[in-house]
Design a protein around this motif. Structure first.
Motif, PDB file in Angstrom:
ATOM      1  N   ARG A   1       0.799  -1.225   0.000  1.00  0.00           N
ATOM      2  CA  ARG A   1       0.000   0.000   0.000  1.00  0.00           C
ATOM      3  C   ARG A   1       0.836   1.281   0.000  1.00  0.00           C
ATOM      4  O   ARG A   1       0.811   2.085   0.907  1.00  0.00           O
ATOM      5  CB  ARG A   1      -0.959   0.036   1.207  1.00  0.00           C
ATOM      6  CG  ARG A   1      -2.037  -1.006   1.168  1.00  0.00           C
ATOM      7  CD  ARG A   1      -3.148  -0.698   2.141  1.00  0.00           C
ATOM      8  NE  ARG A   1      -2.683  -0.630   3.504  1.00  0.00           N
ATOM      9  CZ  ARG A   1      -2.577  -1.683   4.306  1.00  0.00           C
ATOM     10  NH1 ARG A   1      -2.890  -2.878   3.870  1.00  0.00           N
ATOM     11  NH2 ARG A   1      -2.156  -1.546   5.538  1.00  0.00           N
TER      12      ARG A   1
ATOM     13  N   ASN B   1       1.481   5.044  -1.250  1.00  0.00           N
ATOM     14  CA  ASN B   1       0.613   6.134  -1.675  1.00  0.00           C
ATOM     15  C   ASN B   1       0.691   6.320  -3.189  1.00  0.00           C
ATOM     16  O   ASN B   1       1.634   5.864  -3.840  1.00  0.00           O
ATOM     17  CB  ASN B   1       1.021   7.445  -0.987  1.00  0.00           C
ATOM     18  CG  ASN B   1       0.452   7.544   0.415  1.00  0.00           C
ATOM     19  OD1 ASN B   1      -0.205   6.627   0.895  1.00  0.00           O
ATOM     20  ND2 ASN B   1       0.715   8.638   1.083  1.00  0.00           N
TER      21      ASN B   1
ATOM     22  N   GLN C   1      -4.104   7.610  -1.645  1.00  0.00           N
ATOM     23  CA  GLN C   1      -3.781   6.330  -2.277  1.00  0.00           C
ATOM     24  C   GLN C   1      -3.777   6.400  -3.802  1.00  0.00           C
ATOM     25  O   GLN C   1      -3.043   5.679  -4.451  1.00  0.00           O
ATOM     26  CB  GLN C   1      -4.785   5.259  -1.834  1.00  0.00           C
ATOM     27  CG  GLN C   1      -4.711   4.905  -0.358  1.00  0.00           C
ATOM     28  CD  GLN C   1      -3.521   4.015  -0.040  1.00  0.00           C
ATOM     29  OE1 GLN C   1      -3.269   3.049  -0.749  1.00  0.00           O
ATOM     30  NE2 GLN C   1      -2.789   4.325   1.017  1.00  0.00           N
TER      31      GLN C   1
END
Length: 600
Positions: free
Chosen positions: A485, A487, A532
């Motif tokens: 994960r 950004n 994200q």
């Protein structure tokens, strides 16, 4: 070169990166009498490569030789980083003993395990040197105990476990057999090498056999072969044969024979079994092949090295800025350079793809491939590379992936964050020890793909105070998918020049990799988004001029400092749909292809 094989000692120096191998060689050279009294002695003399000096690591193995009393000691300084294990593996075949250097404070580390395992597999009995004992708060005897534990863990035999050990300091230039003894020089270490390293095995009266372990190049001599004379005698100007990997034989002549003396290669007339030499006369040579007697050519066993674990795609640069900063930009030039690297880089693999502009390049790790990329850009090459991908294998009909041993030394307050981040990446904790100095040592087994992009997170989690090292452990069944994960990124919306006004207006969107005045193009990654998803922004926008005076005109606006994108950081950062553009002057990240994203 002496015909008496009993007066020769061939020894490799092995250690974890930054445990002091090259500095120790400096001390051995300076005390062996090879330098004149008025001669300036450089530091880290064995690290001759610019990248080695800049990074403080050894990348390529080096040969040197010193005379101690009536004994000739050939020394090979090897890399400590597992990514250059191909160098370690092949030079261990040249030697009959090894000197394992361990930091008195850190003790054995991941690469210590790696290089020691290779030495033990070769049947070598190491001499252990506990280095840096002149530092504060060190317990050298504890380091010896940890080394013994590592020997037992790696399955060393009784003779190997009964290893001789010394204490000392490469920087201080002294060695001693126990902590209670005083010493001002390296004489105890020289004596230990002569006593514990066996002379080479070989017969100077048998037909010639020399194994190619290292390759070099000279504008005057052409291809230079470096290796050990296993049997027989080799003479300058003699006829010889090269036995190729496939068993074919090529005839040639030794046009130049060189020996090692200190830091120099000196021309010699003859060398005997047990000697390490360099020679010229054969152009098309590969690592592991044999130079043999023309009358009775017999090959030595080929050198086996571990296969690569990481692959990247090298692509001809096709960005809007292509050809503006590089000297070598075509697919033919890129192919020729990669093929040239294969001649000396034994752990590298290069494969053609279905596109003439793309090449699949496999290596031992991010550092191994990163050094190649940095070397090429300094030579004037311009190209693009993809995100590193691990190489999966099918073992017993099961999909397997490489896993690594990871050791971290972190402040106590960072332990929780590090464990959490590694848990997401499928890491398994093996050990945790908290020291008296408020720092904790953590050991994990982690998939190699879990380490891609981890170093940046590690630096942030430990505020730059953590130490991280890792080395290949083994192949295991695939551990499932995970999402670290990262950004999203900020992407340039158009081609132009970044302005202070546009960057200041977009400052709340994230952190930038560029500063005002940087030339950008559509699809180029210019920063990291706070969120994200990816975001396209216009950072070439200029302030509209009016004749109205702003109420804040007297205030001096400032921008946050951009994140510096080095080659290593960029290789860890890029995602699967991104490319890294590498030129002699710039490092740029870009989206390929440019996806439709939300616009500001």
């Amino acid at each position: 070169m002496s015909p008496n094989i009993n007066s020769i000692r061939n020894i490799a120096i092995i250690a974890h990166v930054d445990h002091g191998k090259t500095t120790l060689v400096d001390a051995l050279l300076s005390q062996s009498g090879i330098f004149r009294e008025n001669e300036a002695v450089p530091t880290c003399v064995m690290d001759s490569n610019d990248l080695e000096r800049e990074r403080g690591i050894t990348i390529l193995s080096k040969n040197t030789a010193v005379n101690y009393n009536d004994t000739r000691i050939n020394i090979v300084d090897t890399p400590g980083h597992a990514d250059f294990g191909g160098e370690v593996e092949r030079v261990l075949g040249m030697v009959d003993g090894c000197l394992l250097i361990v930091d008195a404070n850190e003790g054995p580390m991941p690469q210590t395990r790696f290089v020691l395992k290779k030495a033990l597999e070769q049947g070598l009995r190491p001499i252990v040197f506990v280095n840096k004992i002149d530092r504060a708060r060190v317990v050298p005897e504890t380091a010896v105990d940890k080394v013994l534990d590592l020997f037992l863990e790696l399955g060393a035999d009784d003779d190997q476990c009964d290893f001789p050990y010394l204490f000392g300091s490469g920087l201080g230039g002294f060695a001693k057999s126990d902590m209670a003894t005083e010493s001002e020089n390296m004489k105890p270490l020289f004596d230990a090498i002569v006593r514990h390293v066996p002379p080479p095995v070989g017969d100077k009266d048998k037909p010639l056999q020399l194994q190619v372990t290292t390759l070099d190049y000279s504008d005057f001599l052409g291809r230079i072969i470096i290796g050990r004379v296993h049997n027989g005698t080799i003479t300058n100007g003699q006829n010889a044969t090269l036995i190729k990997e496939d068993g074919t034989i090529k005839r040639g002549r030794i046009s130049k024979l060189l020996g090692f003396q200190g830091l120099k290669r000196i021309e010699i007339d003859k060398a005997y079994a047990g000697d390490l030499v360099a020679l010229a006369g054969f152009d098309h040579v590969n690592i592991g092949e044999t130079i043999a007697c023309p009358d009775e050519p017999k090959a030595l066993p080929l050198i086996k090295v571990d296969e690569p674990t990481l692959q990247m795609t090298f692509v001809v640069n096709d960005s809007p800025f292509c050809g503006k900063e590089g000297k070598f930009v075509t697919s033919r030039q890129l192919r020729d350079r990669l093929n040239k690297e294969l001649l000396t880089n034994v752990a590298l693999r290069v494969e053609e793809t279905d596109s003439p502009d793309r090449f699949a390049v496999s290596g031992r790790g991010e550092l191994h491939l990163g050094i190649l990329i940095e070397t090429m850009r300094r030579e004037g090459y311009e190209f693009q590379v993809s995100q590193p991908q691990v190489i999966f294998r099918t073992i017993n009909e099961t999909a397997c992936e490489p896993v690594e041993t990871l050791v971290m030394d972190v402040p106590e307050e960072s332990v929780g964050a590090c464990i959490e981040k590694l848990g997401i990446r499928k890491a398994e904790m093996q050990n945790m020890e908290t020291g008296k100095d408020g720092r904790t040592q953590l050991e994990f087994i982690v998939p190699s793909r879990g380490l891609i992009g981890f170093r940046g997170e590690f630096v942030r989690a430990t505020r730059g105070e953590g130490i991280l090292s890792h080395s290949f452990f083994e192949y295991r069944p695939k551990m499932g998918e995970f999402d670290p994960r990262r950004n999203g990124v900020l992407i340039s919306f158009e081609e132009g020049t970044a302005t202070f006004y546009a960057l200041k207006n977009a400052e709340d969107r994230g952190q930038f990799f560029i500063s005002p005045g940087t030339k950008v193009y559509k699809g180029m990654i210019i920063g990291e988004n706070n969120r994200q998803q990816d975001l396209e922004i216009n950072i070439c926008k200029t302030k509209q001029l009016t004749n109205m005076r702003s109420s804040g005109a007297e205030e001096l606006d400032t921008l946050q400092s951009p994140i510096e994108i080095t080659l290593e950081r960029a290789l860890e950062y890029i995602g699967p749909d991104e490319m890294l553009e590498v030129t002699p002057e710039s490092i740029r990240l870009r989206k390929l292809p440019v996806k439709k994203t939300s616009k500001r």
